[in-house]
Write a protein that holds these residues in place. Structure first.
Motif, short mmCIF file in Angstrom:
data_model
loop_
_atom_site.label_atom_id
_atom_site.label_comp_id
_atom_site.label_asym_id
_atom_site.label_seq_id
_atom_site.Cartn_x
_atom_site.Cartn_y
_atom_site.Cartn_z
N THR A 30 -27.29 20.35 30.96
CA THR A 30 -26.29 21.36 31.33
C THR A 30 -25.35 21.63 30.17
O THR A 30 -24.99 22.78 29.89
CB THR A 30 -25.49 20.89 32.56
OG1 THR A 30 -26.38 20.69 33.66
CG2 THR A 30 -24.45 21.94 32.95
N MET A 31 -24.94 20.56 29.47
CA MET A 31 -24.06 20.74 28.32
C MET A 31 -24.75 21.52 27.22
O MET A 31 -24.17 22.43 26.61
CB MET A 31 -23.62 19.37 27.79
CG MET A 31 -22.52 19.44 26.73
SD MET A 31 -20.93 19.93 27.42
CE MET A 31 -20.51 21.32 26.40
N ILE A 32 -26.01 21.19 26.96
CA ILE A 32 -26.77 21.92 25.94
C ILE A 32 -26.90 23.39 26.33
O ILE A 32 -26.76 24.30 25.50
CB ILE A 32 -28.15 21.29 25.72
CG1 ILE A 32 -27.99 19.91 25.06
CG2 ILE A 32 -29.04 22.17 24.86
CD1 ILE A 32 -29.29 19.15 24.93
N GLY A 33 -27.15 23.64 27.62
CA GLY A 33 -27.25 25.02 28.10
C GLY A 33 -25.95 25.78 27.91
O GLY A 33 -25.96 26.96 27.52
N MET A 34 -24.82 25.12 28.17
CA MET A 34 -23.54 25.78 27.98
C MET A 34 -23.30 26.13 26.51
O MET A 34 -22.72 27.17 26.19
CB MET A 34 -22.41 24.88 28.48
CG MET A 34 -22.27 24.83 29.99
SD MET A 34 -20.91 23.73 30.47
CE MET A 34 -20.52 24.38 32.10
N LEU A 35 -23.74 25.26 25.61
CA LEU A 35 -23.49 25.47 24.19
C LEU A 35 -24.47 26.45 23.55
O LEU A 35 -24.16 27.04 22.52
CB LEU A 35 -23.55 24.14 23.45
CG LEU A 35 -22.39 23.17 23.71
CD1 LEU A 35 -22.64 21.84 23.00
CD2 LEU A 35 -21.07 23.76 23.25
N THR A 36 -25.66 26.60 24.14
CA THR A 36 -26.70 27.39 23.46
C THR A 36 -27.26 28.54 24.28
O THR A 36 -28.09 29.29 23.76
CB THR A 36 -27.88 26.48 23.04
OG1 THR A 36 -28.48 25.92 24.22
CG2 THR A 36 -27.40 25.35 22.14
N SER A 37 -26.82 28.71 25.53
CA SER A 37 -27.46 29.73 26.38
C SER A 37 -26.47 30.72 26.99
O SER A 37 -26.80 31.40 27.95
CB SER A 37 -28.24 29.05 27.51
OG SER A 37 -29.23 28.19 27.00
N MET A 38 -25.25 30.79 26.42
CA MET A 38 -24.25 31.70 26.99
C MET A 38 -24.09 32.97 26.16
O MET A 38 -23.24 33.81 26.47
CB MET A 38 -22.91 30.98 27.12
CG MET A 38 -22.88 29.94 28.22
SD MET A 38 -21.27 29.14 28.42
CE MET A 38 -20.24 30.54 28.86
N PHE A 39 -24.91 33.13 25.12
CA PHE A 39 -24.74 34.29 24.25
C PHE A 39 -24.89 35.60 25.03
O PHE A 39 -24.09 36.53 24.85
CB PHE A 39 -25.74 34.25 23.10
CG PHE A 39 -25.73 35.49 22.26
CD1 PHE A 39 -24.76 35.67 21.30
CD2 PHE A 39 -26.66 36.51 22.48
CE1 PHE A 39 -24.73 36.83 20.53
CE2 PHE A 39 -26.63 37.67 21.73
CZ PHE A 39 -25.66 37.83 20.75
N GLY A 40 -25.93 35.69 25.87
CA GLY A 40 -26.16 36.93 26.61
C GLY A 40 -24.97 37.32 27.45
O GLY A 40 -24.55 38.49 27.44
#
Length: 289
Positions: free
Chosen positions: A216-226
């Motif tokens: 979840t932390m990795i997703g927050m750091l790398t998947s919020m660009f869109g």
């Protein structure tokens, strides 16, 4: 003897293609990016500049804001994990309509971030339906995406809504390994639902919790660009910058690939440190249980 040797080598042979792919498409580009971060941009393109790019990063107020927002994500992470965890618990305990809930909760995970951002831009507009509903209850409208003090919380909330379905599936898979007799024993002893969750479910799902926290932390750091690109474009006043968005701006708009590589290296180190710290804390909590 040859048969035993072949049996010992079999796992390594089976893993070799996956390891080769990771090395070729992950590790090598990572090392090349780190090396590139020590070179210059523009007139100094390709010239070794030492730590100049990193010094410039930490002088840039936008990058410092991005790091502050990483700290905010760390603080909000327990909430982002608790939501799918509690929902998975209710589904596992077969609350009424649990089969429908399973499908409904996962649905946002299949939507494109661009589509999710566009939908919430309409819902959260200053003259949108959410503020209209608040106005009907006597509450003043809120500038959800235009207030620097609120915008980051808004985007994170939308991200959690759009992605918690995957964590929910992981939690449900973890529940399949949980010893049901422990739950039955807790109920017989008269344990309340919070007691069952804290003393039975959390220790039983310690491995699952570690995995969900880190991913979840990795997703927050790398998947919020869109979402950031569609909903705020880094604004207002740079308040919703994250390292990922900063990297894109430097690479795509400012044509500064070396500085972007330095920011990427910092982001990788952040993910590594935060991930290891989370695992250490969760293991310690598991031992205390």
């Amino acid at each position: 003897m040859s048969g035993q040797r072949a049996e010992r080598l079999a796992p390594y042979i089976l893993l070799a293609p996956a390891i080769a792919i990771v090395v070729a498409f992950r590790l090598v580009p990572l090392l090349m990016g780190v090396n590139f971060s020590f070179t210059g941009d523009g007139e100094r393109d390709g010239t070794a500049v030492g730590l100049d790019n990193y010094a410039e990063l930490f002088r840039d107020p936008l990058f410092r804001t991005a790091l502050e927002n990483v700290g905010l994500l760390v603080l909000l992470l327990p909430v982002a994990v608790a939501i799918p965890g509690l929902l998975a618990t209710f589904i596992y305990l077969r609350v009424p309509g649990h089969r429908i809930h399973r499908s409904v909760y996962f649905f946002p995970a299949v939507l494109s971030p661009v589509l999710v951002g566009a939908i919430f831009n309409l819902l959260l507009a200053f003259d949108g339906p959410l503020n209209a509903a608040l106005g009907n209850t006597g509450i003043d409208p809120v500038d959800w995406l235009g207030d620097p003090d609120i915008a980051m919380f808004t985007v994170v909330g939308v991200h959690v809504w759009a992605t918690f379905g995957m964590a929910l599936v992981v939690f449900l898979a973890g529940f399949s390994t949980l010893d049901a007799t422990l739950l039955d024993a807790a109920r017989v002893d008269g344990a309340s639902l919070p007691q069952v969750i804290w003393h039975v479910i959390v220790p039983g799902l310690s491995r699952t919790l570690q995995f969900v926290f880190v991913t979840t932390m990795i997703g927050m750091l790398t998947s919020m660009f869109g979402l950031l690109y569609v909903m705020t474009s880094g604004g207002p006043e740079g308040a919703t910058y994250l390292p990922e968005y900063y990297i894109w701006v430097q690479q795509g708009e400012m044509n500064r690939p070396a500085l972007a590589s330095a920011a990427s290296t910092v982001l990788f180190l952040l993910m590594l440190v935060v991930g290891l710290a989370q695992i250490a804390l969760l293991r310690r909590a598991g031992r205390e249980h």
